[in-house]
Scaffold this active site. Structure first.
Site, PDB file in Angstrom:
ATOM      1  CG  ASP A   1      -1.856  -0.844   1.071  1.00  0.00           C
ATOM      2  OD1 ASP A   1      -2.505  -0.883  -0.079  1.00  0.00           O
ATOM      3  OD2 ASP A   1      -2.327  -1.582   2.013  1.00  0.00           O
TER       4      ASP A   1
ATOM      5  CD  GLU B   1      -5.038  15.275   3.360  1.00  0.00           C
ATOM      6  OE1 GLU B   1      -5.747  15.217   4.537  1.00  0.00           O
ATOM      7  OE2 GLU B   1      -4.875  14.252   2.569  1.00  0.00           O
TER       8      GLU B   1
ATOM      9  CB  THR C   1     -20.712  18.858   2.048  1.00  0.00           C
ATOM     10  OG1 THR C   1     -20.938  19.579   0.988  1.00  0.00           O
ATOM     11  CG2 THR C   1     -21.044  19.497   3.605  1.00  0.00           C
ATOM     12  CB  ALA C   2     -20.239  14.339  -0.543  1.00  0.00           C
TER      13      ALA C   2
ATOM     14  CB  SER D   1     -14.928  23.479  -1.397  1.00  0.00           C
ATOM     15  OG  SER D   1     -16.329  24.095  -1.512  1.00  0.00           O
ATOM     16  CB  SER D   2     -13.896  23.010   3.864  1.00  0.00           C
ATOM     17  OG  SER D   2     -12.430  22.788   3.677  1.00  0.00           O
TER      18      SER D   2
ATOM     19  CG  ASP E   1      -6.028  -2.471   7.397  1.00  0.00           C
ATOM     20  OD1 ASP E   1      -6.577  -2.659   6.334  1.00  0.00           O
ATOM     21  OD2 ASP E   1      -5.741  -1.422   7.972  1.00  0.00           O
TER      22      ASP E   1
ATOM     23  CG  ASP F   1      -7.360  -5.009   2.163  1.00  0.00           C
ATOM     24  OD1 ASP F   1      -7.545  -4.933   0.942  1.00  0.00           O
ATOM     25  OD2 ASP F   1      -6.697  -4.385   3.166  1.00  0.00           O
TER      26      ASP F   1
END
Lengths: 569, 685
Positions: free
Chosen positions: B312, B353, B382-383, B387-388, B522, B526
């Protein structure tokens, strides 16, 4: 340079030079590529049609072995019957008698397994008919059997994953028509022009210098001698084999015959490279075999040319150890022949092995114990494959992977078969010799035709070597003898007969089975971590495995025979 | 974090004591018979014991009692040494596993009984050993988790240092891929309900201990094949020794039983035969020392063969998450104004981030201004808007993906500046993620987020490449970003925009080409891929399904562990190969010691083979047998630690090992036997 050594070098060089293109040609034949012998096609098609063979039908390893074993059984019955009734069959100008059933049994087995353990003399024991239609016939087809089985091994590694090892019948026919027959014709012509008889007339009689009249056996010998050399069979037309002046008239025929012994086995190594397109692998195998072969030659030539120390002690000058050798051939050429014939399970001789100096004797016995330095036609590489498996297994681990060979994982089943074949040689050679030694030491008065106490011409170490040699030769399907052993009696006939059969078929069945199992497995592509079996490092490993396994198995026996003799001379 | 923190001394006294005890009890022929090589040695030992008794009863032809007794003792020691090697490996493995198990000693568990004595869902305190599979218990802050399980309700911070050594607490919550808790770890805050996933005594650790202890230890396929090969050598030497009797009769040489037995024991590959099972156990033990629990010895063996590793991106190749690395103001916008806007827009952004943007702003000298709370409205991501941002004094500052902000800007009737658009593309093609910031529908600039590639990872991949192992990066990023990071990190291939089934397909595809594939995972999604992979390493923090599906569990949850696992596997196989070579190569010298000794009386000329110039036949045989015995304990450290693996390519590796263990194996015993002979001679004379 000494002309004798020059002769050896020229012979070897010629041999390698001829083997390479021959190897390519053989690969092309079995790959089905056009070759100049394609004029044989109609004949082959005719044979397939008559025998009801579908040449396109592949076989898996079990079918392949079944076909091989079936035809071998038929050949045995055929050979046995003809030998028993040869007296009443045509082409018998000297009026030789039927072989007794036990001798016929022995002879049939011996030639069926591409060996030449002859307990008779060709001049009186066989008719021209049986020489041609039993002995010569078997010399062709048993050699062809070896080649056919080797091609099956090639096929196992040709495709990534396959069940198909090819068609046994096709390979058998093609080995004969495309390889053995054409080469035999060439060799036979050379021999015939140099004085080897090729007529159907009976015995000739000449007047010797002493004024006696001597009967000289003749016959259609040249063709048979050609195939006995080329097919690594070795059974001579005449009793003393290629030491006989009519079987091997001069130095030129000697060169031709030596080349004939080893050229196909060497060529088959190159064929592997061309067939699988793994030329580097073929080069490494060739190098491994050649390094050991040359080493053996060097030892033998050195000791034979050095002469017998006992004669030196008497203050008599000698040009090499010439006891049991032909003056027209010389010590070096005989030494070379002795190594060539024992390397390849051929068994023809141009001088008496019993008379070799002790170290040379040790070398040729070891050579037969290994039985894979070029080896018999086809079967030599099959034997080598077993050593390869052991080397692959151990060195595979040493590079940190579970062992694999040409993309196929070598696992418990393959190791088991490898183990069986490896054990077989040690068991047959040492077990047989031990049995003989036991009778000699404990029951010298056994009520056999030849009492064990009278088996050996030479007591002590040399006598031991004679017994060891006989079983080693039988196990290698070699057929040469360390004469001086009274071997034409029930003990030796029966014991070596059993050894011959087991040592012929199990070492063919084993590798073919391994290949069949490996070929079925999933193909694992190479990576940087994969063991490179075509590297010279791995070649070195293979040499180490060959030497160690044989040294460990046979050191005590060799020490008691030729090595003790060597230190005692 | 220290990986080998549990590494103990090789010969720790408590372990040695335990191993000594075990090595005697392992003499039981019924246990011995599983090892054909050593079993034949045991038979030889019994024969020598019988010979000693025979001599005491008056037999004269077999040499002195002292000599025969000495051979008997040495053979017995050979057996004990071999048993000791196995026992020590077992003891070390067990001790290792016990130290992990200790953490989950008897504690109290707050069992939730669906139908209690008084209430429904009554909590009752019971000892942890009373918990059974599917029981549900409650853990609150300060509680030790009594048993392995899966969180079915709640979220908690947990201190897992007892297992992983990592002191920072981790968050575990129900539902996701981080729902597993391990017995012995401690809940630091909050409250969780946990369902027990294993019966007592059936956890992975318990299984591992059983594997090490030998009760359920099965020989791995390669071990079986090697055992067959070693048995073959043993059989060859049985033939050699049995046939020697008639040979000697022929040569009129009496050979004592002691000499026969000694020759045999010296020749058979006792060194590798005695160490073989220890090597296997040590492989699992080494894995455990790296905090990896293996479910079978075969998995370790397979690890050495791996061709392809699926890794990963996040956590393995890159450090955690993306970080802000650059602020690119749009044309005509002051840099400081832009950075301040970025920081403001990220104040409420709790994602890594977002935090990194504030951090980078601080580095650039822009601090978040102190604001009156009532004047500020934070706009959450929000989806829909993707943006925020923040509304402050009528200023609408927004931060988001390129197309999201572009929509806002265009809807506001403004143009998206071409220079910024170019910058956005540039960042993308360099493997970064651009975040565009706008103020009142006006583009202010772009924040560049970059993945930080782990230091040293490039070298590790190089090392893997030399081993012949292909590395594949799996990431959710788009192709462009994935390609850039793949190149920078030096992986051989990548799967971009990966969905769980992509992993599965990739593994299948590789396997169809005959390759062995390993992956780490995990999540429950998977699990199928973990099961499909030849080596599937589940993280201990992962779901129970993932842990069941894989054949190894990594207690550290460290994705780079795969690399270590490969090396452990290779070491295991190499140790087997090199010690086999060494063992067989040893025989050459032993032959030169024993064969001249056997025939000294009847064939004095064979003394020419006595190249070591050993003192007498008795001393020669004794020296060979002694050498054969003491080489086993001398090689125990090598067997347990493993032959060091160097990624120098198969050919060079073979050459190296052939030189050290092959040539060394031939030469060393010549000196060893000679030395022992000198010592033995002092005692005899």
């Amino acid at each position: 340079m000494n002309t004798e050594i020059l002769g050896v070098l020229v012979t070897l060089l010629l041999c390698f030079l001829l083997a390479y293109p021959l190897g390519k040609y053989i690969a092309n034949v079995f790959l089905g590529k056009p070759t100049f012998t394609d004029f044989m096609l109609p004949l082959e098609r005719f044979i397939y049609r008559v025998s009801g063979i579908d040449p396109k039908k592949g076989m898996d390893w079990k079918q392949f072995l079944k076909a091989m074993l079936t035809i071998n059984m038929l050949w045995f019955v055929y050979a046995f019957l003809l030998l028993c009734f040869q007296g009443s069959l045509p082409l018998n100008p000297d009026g030789n008698a039927n072989q007794s059933p036990d001798l016929a049994f022995n002879t049939a087995i011996s030639f069926l397994v591409n060996c030449n353990l002859q307990h008779y003399s060709g001049e009186s024991g066989l008719s021209y008919f049986t020489q041609l239609f039993v002995i010569t016939f078997l010399q062709f087809v048993t050699a062809a059997t070896g080649i056919a089985c080797l091609v099956a091994l090639f096929n196992g590694f040709k495709e990534k994953t396959t069940n198909n090892l090819g068609n046994f019948w096709v390979y058998l026919v093609q080995s004969t028509t495309r390889i053995l027959l054409p080469l035999s014709i060439v060799v036979a012509v050379i021999l015939a022009f140099n004085g080897t008889p090729a007529s159907f007339d009976g015995k000739d009689s000449i007047l010797t210098l002493q004024g006696d009249s001597v009967q000289v056996s003749r016959g259609p010998a040249a063709g048979m001698i050609a195939i006995k050399q080329l097919g690594t069979n070795g059974g001579g037309w005449f009793g003393v084999n290629s030491a006989h002046p009519l079987e091997n008239p001069n130095y030129l025929t000697n060169i031709v015959e030596i080349i004939s012994i080893v050229v196909i086995p060497i060529a088959l190594v190159f064929s592997l490279g061309f067939y699988l397109q793994r030329r580097k692998l073929a080069r490494v195998i060739f190098a491994v075999m050649t390094v050991m072969f040359i080493a053996f030659c060097t030892i033998n030539i050195y000791y034979e040319m050095k002469g017998n120390p006992a004669i030196d002690k008497m203050g008599i000058a000698q040009n090499g150890s010439m006891e049991g050798k032909e003056v027209r051939l010389g010590a070096a050429a005989t030494a070379l022949w002795s190594v060539a014939t024992t390397s390849t399970s051929n068994g023809s001789v141009n001088g008496m092995h019993d008379s070799l100096t002790p170290m040379s004797g040790a070398v040729i016995i070891l050579d037969m114990m290994i039985n894979a330095l070029y080896g018999g036609v086809g079967v030599g590489l099959l034997n080598y494959f077993i050593f390869l498996m052991i080397a692959v297994f151990i060195s595979g681990l040493m590079v940190g992977r579970t062992p694999e060979f040409l993309g196929h994982k070598v696992e418990a089943r393959e190791v088991k078969i490898t183990a069986l074949v490896t054990l077989l040689s040690a068991f047959l050679i040492k077990g047989g010799t031990a049995l003989a030694a036991y009778f000699y030491a404990h029951h010298p008065e056994m009520a056999w035709a030849v009492q064990p106490g009278n088996w050996l011409n030479n007591p002590s170490y040399h006598g031991f070597t004679e017994m060891l040699y006989e079983f080693t030769s039988a196990n290698a399907n070699n057929g040469s003898g360390f004469e001086g052993l009274a071997d034409n009696n029930i003990f030796w006939n029966v014991s070596t007969g059993i050894v011959l059969i087991l040592a012929r078929y199990l070492p063919i069945i084993g590798p073919i089975a391994i290949v069949g199992l490996l070929a079925k497995k999933k193909y694992v592509p190479d990576s940087a971590g994969t063991l490179e079996v075509d590297s010279y490092t791995f070649g070195l490993m293979t040499i180490a495995v060959i030497i160690i396994i044989n040294a460990l198995s046979y050191f005590p026996a060799l020490a008691l025979g030729p090595i003790a003799e060597f230190f005692n001379q | 974090m220290s990986k080998h923190k549990r590494a103990s001394k090789l010969f720790e006294s408590s372990l040695v004591r335990e191993a000594l005890k075990q090595s005697v009890s392992k003499l039981n022929p019924r246990k011995m018979v599983h090892n054909p090589v050593m079993f034949t040695v045991e038979i030889g030992t019994f024969i020598m014991a019988a010979v000693c008794i025979w001599i005491m009863a008056g037999e004269k032809s077999q040499g002195s009692l002292g000599y025969n007794f000495a051979i008997f003792i040495i053979l017995l020691l050979t057996l004990l040494f071999a048993n000791f090697a196995e026992a020590l490996a077992e003891a070390r493995g067990k001790a290792q596993a016990q130290s992990l198990r200790k953490t989950r000693e008897e504690t109290h568990a707050k069992l939730i009984q669906p139908v209690g004595e008084i209430f429904v869902n009554e909590v009752k305190v019971v000892p942890s050993s009373k918990l059974r599979k599917n029981d549900v218990f409650l853990c609150e802050s300060g509680d030790i988790i009594p048993m392995d399980g899966e969180i079915i309700e709640g979220i908690a911070t947990i201190d897992e240092s007892a297992i992983t050594g990592e002191s920072a607490p981790v968050i575990r919550e129900s539902g996701g891929d981080k729902s597993s808790v391990t017995g012995g770890t401690k809940v630091l805050s909050d409250k969780i309900k946990v369902r027990v996933t294993t019966e007592p005594g059936e956890s992975f650790l318990d299984k591992m201990i059983a594997l090490v202890e030998g009760a359920s230890r099965q020989k791995t396929p390669n071990e079986i094949a090697l055992t067959i090969l070693l048995a073959t050598f043993t059989l060859i030497f049985i033939i050699v020794c049995v046939t020697l009797k008639p040979f000697a009769d022929y040569a009129n040489t009496p050979i004592t039983i002691a000499a026969f037995v000694s020759l045999f024991v010296c020749l058979i590959p006792t060194t590798i035969g005695g160490l073989l099972s220890a090597i296997g156990i040590a492989g699992m033990d080494r894995a455990l020392r790296a905090n990896v629990i293996t479910k079978s010895g075969k998995a370790v063996e397979t690890a050495g063969d791996l061709d392809t590793l699926l890794l990963d991106k996040t956590g393995t190749i890159t450090i955690g998450n993306r970080k802000a690395t650059n602020f690119w103001p749009a044309t005509g916008v002051d840099a400081n104004v832009f950075i301040e806007a970025c920081v403001l827009a990220s104040l409420a952004d709790e994602t890594p981030e977002g935090k990194s943007i504030v951090e980078l702003g601080q580095v650039k000298g822009i601090k978040a201004p102190v604001m009156k709370k009532e004047a500020v409205t934070y706009v959450q991501f929000t989806a829909e808007t993707r943006s925020s941002g923040i509304d402050l004094d009528g200023q609408k500052i927004r931060k988001g993906a390129y197309d999201a902000i572009r929509n806002i800007v265009i809807r506001g009737g403004k143009n998206f500046p071409p220079a910024t658009e170019e910058r956005v593309n540039l960042i993308s093609s360099n493997g970064g993620t651009p975040l565009v910031v706008s103020q009142n529908d006006q583009v202010l600039g772009v924040i560049e987020l970059q993945d930080i590639i782990k230091p040293g990872i490039h070298e590790r991949f190089e090392r893997l490449r030399k081993m012949g192992v292909k590395t594949v990066m799996v990431t959710g990023d788009n192709r462009l970003t994935a390609k850039y990071i793949a190149e920078k990190a030096g992986v051989d291939d990548f799967i971009a925009e990966a969905r769980p089934e992509d992993k599965m397909n990739y593994i299948r595809h590789e396997q169809q080409n005959g390759k062995l594939v390993a992956m780490m995972g995990d999540g429950t999604n998977d699990a199928p891929a973990l099961a499909q992979a030849d080596v599937g390493v589940a993280m201990n923090s992962g779901t129970q399904a993932a842990k069941e599906a894989g054949n190894m569990v990594d207690l550290d949850n460290d994705p780079t562990k795969l690399i270590e696992v490969v090396e452990i596997g290779k070491q295991l196989l190499m140790t087997r190969g090199t010690l086999t070579t060494f063992s067989i190569a040893n025989d050459v010298a032993k032959y030169f010691a024993i064969v001249p000794a056997l025939f000294i009386a009847s064939i004095p000329s064979l003394q020419a083979l006595n190249v070591m110039n050993l003192h007498s036949p008795e001393s020669a045989i004794l020296s060979a047998v002694v050498f054969n015995a003491i080489i086993i304990p001398l090689l125990i450290p090598l067997a347990l630690k493993g032959v060091s693996y160097k990624p120098i390519g198969a050919k060079a590796l073979l050459r190296r090992n052939l030189f050290i263990y092959g040539l060394g194996g031939i030469i060393i015993p010549f000196f060893g036997i000679k030395l022992i002979d000198l010592i033995v001679t002092m005692f005899i004379a």
